[in-house]
Every structure is written in C-alpha cells, then in structure tokens.
Design a protein around this motif. Structure first.
Motif, mmCIF file in Angstrom:
data_model
loop_
_atom_site.group_PDB
_atom_site.id
_atom_site.type_symbol
_atom_site.label_atom_id
_atom_site.label_comp_id
_atom_site.label_asym_id
_atom_site.label_seq_id
_atom_site.Cartn_x
_atom_site.Cartn_y
_atom_site.Cartn_z
ATOM 1 N N VAL A 170 16.199 27.964 -70.373
ATOM 2 C CA VAL A 170 15.313 26.828 -70.112
ATOM 3 C C VAL A 170 16.037 25.476 -70.860
ATOM 4 O O VAL A 170 16.714 24.702 -70.013
ATOM 5 C CB VAL A 170 13.828 26.631 -70.283
ATOM 6 N N GLY A 171 16.271 25.533 -72.032
ATOM 7 C CA GLY A 171 17.026 24.578 -72.874
ATOM 8 C C GLY A 171 18.226 24.240 -72.374
ATOM 9 O O GLY A 171 18.729 23.125 -72.167
ATOM 10 N N ASP A 172 18.831 25.258 -71.972
ATOM 11 C CA ASP A 172 20.412 24.952 -71.700
ATOM 12 C C ASP A 172 20.612 25.093 -70.076
ATOM 13 O O ASP A 172 21.725 24.886 -69.672
ATOM 14 C CB ASP A 172 21.209 26.417 -72.054
ATOM 15 N N LEU B 66 9.620 27.088 -79.765
ATOM 16 C CA LEU B 66 10.929 26.688 -79.038
ATOM 17 C C LEU B 66 10.781 26.566 -77.487
ATOM 18 O O LEU B 66 11.361 25.715 -76.765
ATOM 19 C CB LEU B 66 11.780 27.616 -79.404
ATOM 20 N N LEU B 67 10.098 27.539 -76.625
ATOM 21 C CA LEU B 67 10.137 27.730 -75.603
ATOM 22 C C LEU B 67 9.275 26.549 -74.899
ATOM 23 O O LEU B 67 9.585 25.655 -74.022
ATOM 24 C CB LEU B 67 9.376 29.024 -75.114
ATOM 25 N N VAL C 143 10.760 23.612 -72.536
ATOM 26 C CA VAL C 143 10.067 22.894 -71.123
ATOM 27 C C VAL C 143 9.871 21.417 -71.239
ATOM 28 O O VAL C 143 10.078 20.775 -70.321
ATOM 29 C CB VAL C 143 8.701 23.756 -71.012
ATOM 30 N N ALA C 144 9.246 21.057 -72.293
ATOM 31 C CA ALA C 144 9.123 19.505 -72.514
ATOM 32 C C ALA C 144 10.225 18.609 -72.320
ATOM 33 O O ALA C 144 10.243 17.678 -71.830
ATOM 34 C CB ALA C 144 8.268 19.452 -73.719
ATOM 35 N N GLN C 145 11.301 19.260 -72.991
ATOM 36 C CA GLN C 145 12.658 18.432 -72.705
ATOM 37 C C GLN C 145 13.267 18.436 -71.457
ATOM 38 O O GLN C 145 13.474 17.246 -71.246
ATOM 39 C CB GLN C 145 13.407 19.070 -73.960
ATOM 40 N N VAL C 146 13.301 19.499 -70.819
ATOM 41 C CA VAL C 146 13.878 19.436 -69.565
ATOM 42 C C VAL C 146 12.790 18.953 -68.257
ATOM 43 O O VAL C 146 13.358 18.658 -67.259
ATOM 44 C CB VAL C 146 14.550 20.917 -69.119
ATOM 45 N N ALA D 222 14.718 26.543 -63.175
ATOM 46 C CA ALA D 222 15.182 27.467 -64.080
ATOM 47 C C ALA D 222 15.532 28.580 -63.639
ATOM 48 O O ALA D 222 14.732 29.294 -62.717
ATOM 49 C CB ALA D 222 14.394 27.612 -65.567
ATOM 50 N N TRP D 223 16.433 29.351 -64.308
ATOM 51 C CA TRP D 223 16.643 30.785 -63.806
ATOM 52 C C TRP D 223 15.638 31.678 -64.263
ATOM 53 O O TRP D 223 14.969 31.363 -65.281
ATOM 54 C CB TRP D 223 18.018 31.411 -64.170
ATOM 55 N N THR D 224 15.047 32.474 -63.310
ATOM 56 C CA THR D 224 14.332 33.617 -63.412
ATOM 57 C C THR D 224 14.779 34.765 -62.735
ATOM 58 O O THR D 224 15.502 34.639 -61.739
ATOM 59 C CB THR D 224 12.836 33.492 -63.221
ATOM 60 N N PHE D 225 14.062 36.121 -63.263
ATOM 61 C CA PHE D 225 14.494 37.104 -62.520
ATOM 62 C C PHE D 225 13.917 37.102 -61.099
ATOM 63 O O PHE D 225 14.405 38.209 -60.251
ATOM 64 C CB PHE D 225 14.182 38.577 -63.223
ATOM 65 N N LEU D 226 13.142 36.414 -60.761
ATOM 66 C CA LEU D 226 12.759 36.210 -59.384
ATOM 67 C C LEU D 226 13.388 35.145 -58.449
ATOM 68 O O LEU D 226 13.115 34.802 -57.351
ATOM 69 C CB LEU D 226 11.246 36.108 -59.274
ATOM 70 N N GLY D 227 14.444 34.567 -59.155
ATOM 71 C CA GLY D 227 14.947 33.386 -58.539
ATOM 72 C C GLY D 227 14.536 32.340 -59.231
ATOM 73 O O GLY D 227 13.820 32.348 -59.948
ATOM 74 N N PRO D 228 15.181 31.034 -58.751
ATOM 75 C CA PRO D 228 14.643 29.808 -59.554
ATOM 76 C C PRO D 228 13.521 29.582 -59.280
ATOM 77 O O PRO D 228 12.706 29.690 -58.330
ATOM 78 C CB PRO D 228 15.601 28.552 -58.708
#
Length: 249
Positions: A53-55, A88-89, A93-96, A102-108
């Motif tokens: 998420v952060g990157d 950190l997670l 999430v708050a920062q972005v 975000a990338w996920t294993f189900l697609g964005p």
C-alpha cells in the motif's frame, strides 16, 4: 464495523497468545507450522500489505523483500514487531488514502481493503492457536459474521478463475442463530450460469447449516468439523463436503 480498531485488537490478542505459548507448539489446522512460524507469517503479512500500500505497488511483493520482515529474537520485541506491523498498515492506508487503488491478489482494490483482509487473517490464525492449545475460541458475533462475508467474497472471486465446488442449481445455506447478528446472519451460496455467488438471503437450499455464528465461522474456515460444533445440518451433506474440498485458501 471499525476494521482498524478490530485489526489492532485481534493482532494484540494473537500476540498475547504467542507470549504465553510454547514456540514449538504444533498448529494442527496449519499442519506445516508451529506457533513461531504462524506468528511470523501473520507479522510479516501485516508488513507485506503495508509495504504494498505505502509504496503504491502494482504487483505482488516478494515476502523476502519485506522491510523489517523478521522479528527480534526476544519475546517482548517480537510482540512489539507484530503489533507495529498492524499500525504500519493503518498508517500506509491513511497516507495514500483509503480509496487509492492498491494491488491485491484479486486485482486492484481500494487500499483500505487490506485492513479488512489482514483483520480476518489475524482472527482465523488466533483461532488456530486457541484450538492448538485446546482452549475455547471466542469471537464477537458481528466479527464472525463479517469474517464469513469476507471469506465468501474471496472464494467466489477465486473460484471464477478455477474449479467450481457447486453444480448448477446446487446451493448451500448458512443460518446463524445469534439474535444479535440479524439479517446479515444468513448466507445463500449458489451457482448459476457458471459462476458461484452469495447473498444475505433466506431460502431452501441443497444443504443448510444452522447454529451459532462462531461455529459457522470455524466450519466455513475449515478449522473445525461440523460434527464438533453446535451446528445442525440438513439436506445433502455431500454438497457441504464437496464445498469444503474445493474451497481451500
């Protein structure tokens, strides 16, 4: 539901079980792991999601490249490492922005998707540890119901890409008996037109499971056999077994 607070709570609860447990305790519901391996899996997973998420990554992250992916050797440091991963997670999430893709294993998905995913990952692994200790696993009914929702969301998307555990016209119904859960305590899973879908609805199905939502949660997650819960099953039990056989995650 406040997913952020629940993530912190579940992560802390898991950490306290690890603090009090034997690091070599086998985890029967995760046959290749002991307590230490399960703990590292959850802690690294929190940081893995936070880094994605952060990157603002658009592809999966190799777990070996997770920053701070190994816990300290001392117990207190290791528990702090686990809890800090959840923070950190939330910070990422708050920062972005929670709606930022975000990338996920189900697609964005919106970045906040990862908070709910990591919450239920921590919850089910807390169940693994409690069951391995021979202790009673307890969970708030609303959290258990949401965990079933989230699991069905995951499974039905992944099934659309792979094999199907239900034949056309075959369905599974889950019915929570907890008064506090209300209308979200019923789920009907069915297949139509080649796709498996689910909805919060009441109706007649090929097989129906009725019982406390906590028991439905551990049964759906393949942690405890129905026979060892307070669930009553009606209809074609082979349909339920076939569902379990094809919904490993």
């Amino acid at each position: 539901m406040d997913y952020a607070s629940a993530l912190l709570d579940e992560t802390r609860a898991l950490g306290e079980l690890v603090r009090a447990g034997d690091p070599a305790l086998p985890i029967p519901t995760c046959p290749e792991w002991n307590l230490t391996q399960l703990f590292r899996h959850v802690g690294r997973g929190h940081r893995w999601a936070a880094q994605i998420v952060g990157d603002r990554m658009d592809r999966p992250l190799d777990p070996r490249d997770v920053v701070g992916g190994k816990p300290p050797a001392d117990t207190d440091g290791a528990i702090a490492w686990l809890n800090d991963g959840a923070l950190l997670l939330l910070d990422a999430v708050a920062q972005v922005g929670p709606e930022n893709p975000a990338w996920t294993f189900l697609g964005p998905r919106p970045s906040v998707w990862w908070v709910r995913r990591r919450l239920h990952e921590a919850t089910v692994h807390r169940a693994d540890v409690e069951l391995a200790r021979g202790a009673e696993f307890t969970i708030a009914p609303a959290l258990a119901a949401d965990g079933i929702d989230e699991w069905l969301d995951l499974i039905t998307v992944r099934l659309s890409q792979n094999e199907q555990p239900l034949a056309d016209g075959v369905s599974v119904h889950l019915h929570a008996t907890d008064d506090s859960v209300g209308p979200v305590g019923e789920w009907t899973i069915s297949r139509s037109g080649g796709a498996v879908t689910w909805a919060h609805e009441h109706g007649k199905s090929s097989v129906a499971l009725r019982g406390p939502v906590r028991d439905l949660f551990v049964a759906v997650m393949r942690r405890v056999p129905v026979a060892d819960t307070g669930i009553a099953m009606f209809g074609d039990t082979a349909v339920w077994q076939n569902w379990l056989d094809h919904t490993a995650f």
